[in-house]
Design an enzyme around this catalytic site. Structure first.
Site, short mmCIF file in Angstrom:
data_model
loop_
_atom_site.label_atom_id
_atom_site.label_comp_id
_atom_site.label_asym_id
_atom_site.label_seq_id
_atom_site.Cartn_x
_atom_site.Cartn_y
_atom_site.Cartn_z
N LYS A 108 -12.81 5.44 73.85
CA LYS A 108 -13.67 6.52 74.34
C LYS A 108 -14.62 6.00 75.43
CE LYS A 108 -13.44 8.82 69.85
NZ LYS A 108 -14.08 8.92 68.53
N GLY A 137 -13.77 15.74 62.88
CA GLY A 137 -13.58 16.90 62.01
C GLY A 137 -12.75 17.95 62.73
N THR A 160 -4.94 17.98 60.95
CA THR A 160 -6.24 18.66 60.75
C THR A 160 -6.67 19.43 61.99
OG1 THR A 160 -6.80 16.68 59.50
CG2 THR A 160 -8.58 18.23 59.89
N GLU A 190 -9.75 7.57 61.14
CA GLU A 190 -8.37 7.56 61.67
C GLU A 190 -7.42 7.22 60.53
OE1 GLU A 190 -7.68 8.16 65.09
OE2 GLU A 190 -9.75 8.77 64.87
N ARG A 195 5.56 16.74 61.53
CA ARG A 195 6.51 15.86 60.84
C ARG A 195 7.19 16.56 59.68
NH1 ARG A 195 2.94 11.21 60.16
NH2 ARG A 195 2.71 10.31 62.20
N1 HSE Z 1 -12.07 8.69 63.73
C1 HSE Z 1 -12.87 9.26 64.76
C2 HSE Z 1 -14.32 9.13 64.35
C3 HSE Z 1 -12.54 10.72 64.95
O1 HSE Z 1 -14.61 8.73 63.23
O2 HSE Z 1 -15.18 9.42 65.17
C4 HSE Z 1 -12.27 11.20 66.29
O3 HSE Z 1 -12.02 10.31 67.29
#
Ligand code: HSE
Length: 437
Positions: A208, A305, A15, A193, A47
């Site tokens: 993070k 996104g 994406t 994810e 891939r």
């Molecule tokens: N899966 C993560 C979220 C996207 O929902 O924030 C980016 O790290």
């Protein structure tokens, strides 16, 4: 005068990768003006070459092997969007840095696990390692902490760092939907994810947070030191009780300098409903920084996104093309300070506790006694149930909600263990930390 052309290789064309490729192609002239160089997507790897993409793959060289892409002549800058801390993403980034090629990545797991080693390698090769997109998607929080706030001495960083969790909690509250329904919707929207457990169990936020803590405090990244709780245990009853008590529940990442070290924690949190961060809904992320000079600064924006994340990747690509080389963590890797961990048991704060209490004389008194023994002072006790549900059998456990004044994690755990042992409650106690904001 002809512009210099920089060849870009994008490893990972999902994406975000596809959005980056498409935007580099469609905004080429405008980006070239900002970058002072023409940015040409020359190679991509993925891939499955046969999948349909949002850009014309026939214009670029295809690689099945991203390490080969990183080493390919004509690829001057590598954009790693594969994901994962180990394996091919790590190999690709190392290969690029070893070949003295700058790297732009959105890979929070990789940076959390190997950020310092990779920063040292980038410094040794005198190239950039940029990871704006790794934290809070389109919110430029890395640059803000590393550059914009460099004159500050931050005390605390608080963030809504996972769009999927924020989306789930928001919709559970606004639409009265179940956890499962909200998770399915977040997945359908492309926020989660590949393994949504990373989102809902708090690990994505923890990666993070560890990166932000390192930038804020100048310490080595310590993802293993983050205390992590996800949102699976949050029920509609908690969301309703929070609203009644003037709070909202958010999955927060909090990194704080304390007298006994640095606290890093990710957990569902009761946030005063009036606090600015409590208004951050849906897939939005937010990061609030308490700095000595700026006081409190709040950044809010889309945390997930394709296009929002691509925005951060493009910003890094342009910085690299401009020839700006900033130490990835704001100071040379060898000057990062050791991480001194504050014990979670020493954490101080208020707590929300929800108990399913057997409706027997003395149950309340026993609970209050256990709290008193742990030297916990109660701000409020609310019993729900009987009044609103006439005819409820007397044996049915009644929901009881307690709000404590400031206490320690050790004390609340001691009290809750004793309450469980006493046998007046059914099921485990629910405990949610309150954060002052
Ligand atoms: N899966 C993560 C979220 C996207 O929902 O924030 C980016 O790290």
């Amino acid at each position: 005068m002809a512009r210099k052309e920089i060849g870009i290789g994008i490893a990972g064309i999902g994406t975000v990768g596809a959005a980056v490729a498409r935007l580099l192609m469609s905004n080429r002239e405008r980006l070239a003006e900002s970058a002072g160089a023409s940015l040409a997507v020359r190679a991509v790897s993925g891939r499955d070459q046969s999948l349909p993409r949002s850009f014309d793959t026939s214009l670029v060289r295809w690689f099945d092997d991203p390490v080969a892409l990183a080493n390919a002549p004509g690829v001057d800058m590598v954009v790693e969007l594969i994901g994962g801390a180990e394996g091919v993403a790590h190999d690709t980034v190392r290969a690029a840095l070893n070949a003295k090629k700058p790297v732009v990545t959105a890979n929070k797991a990789l940076i959390a696990a190997h950020g310092l080693e990779l920063a040292a390698l980038a410094e040794q090769s005198n190239v950039s390692l940029a990871f704006e997109a790794a934290v809070a998607g389109g919110v430029p929080i890395i640059k803000t902490l590393r550059e914009g706030l460099v004159g500050n001495h931050p005390r605390r960083v608080v963030g809504i760092l996972n769009g999927t969790c924020n989306y789930i909690l928001t919709r559970m509250e606004s639409d009265g939907l179940s956890f499962g329904e909200c998770l399915a919707a977040a997945q359908a929207l492309g926020y989660a994810e590949a393994d949504p457990g990373f989102d809902i169990d708090g690990h994505d936020s923890a990666h993070k947070l560890a990166i932000l803590a390192s930038l804020a405090f100048g310490t080595r990244i310590a993802p293993e030191a983050v205390y992590v709780e996800g949102i699976r245990s949050i029920t509609s009853a908690d969301i309703k009780a929070a609203a009644d008590l003037g709070y909202r529940i958010k999955l927060l990442g909090v990194a704080r300098r304390t007298d006994s070290g640095i606290e890093q924690r990710v957990h569902p949190t009761m946030v005063p409903a009036k606090a600015a961060i409590a208004q951050v809904d849906g897939v939005l992320n937010a990061v609030s920084i308490d700095g000595d000079l700026v006081r409190t600064l709040l950044l809010v924006g889309p945390g997930a996104g394709g296009e929002a994340t691509a925005s951060a990747v493009l910003a890094d690509i342009v910085d690299v093309a401009r020839g700006i080389i900033t130490p990835p963590f704001g100071r040379p890797a060898k000057l990062m300070r050791p991480y001194e961990q504050a014990e979670m048991r020493a954490h101080e704060g208020g707590y929300y506790v929800r108990l399913a209490v057997n409706d027997r004389p003395g149950a309340f008194a026993a609970i209050a006694t256990r709290m008193a023994e742990a030297r916990i002072s109660l701000e409020s006790i609310v019993q729900r149930g009987r009044a609103g549900r006439e005819g409820a059998p007397i044996d049915e456990p009644q929901p009881v909600i307690l709000i404590t004044y400031e206490t320690t994690e050790a004390a609340i755990r001691q009290a809750l263990e004793a309450i469980e042992r006493d046998g007046h409650i059914v099921g485990p106690p629910q405990m949610i930390r309150i954060e002052k904001l």
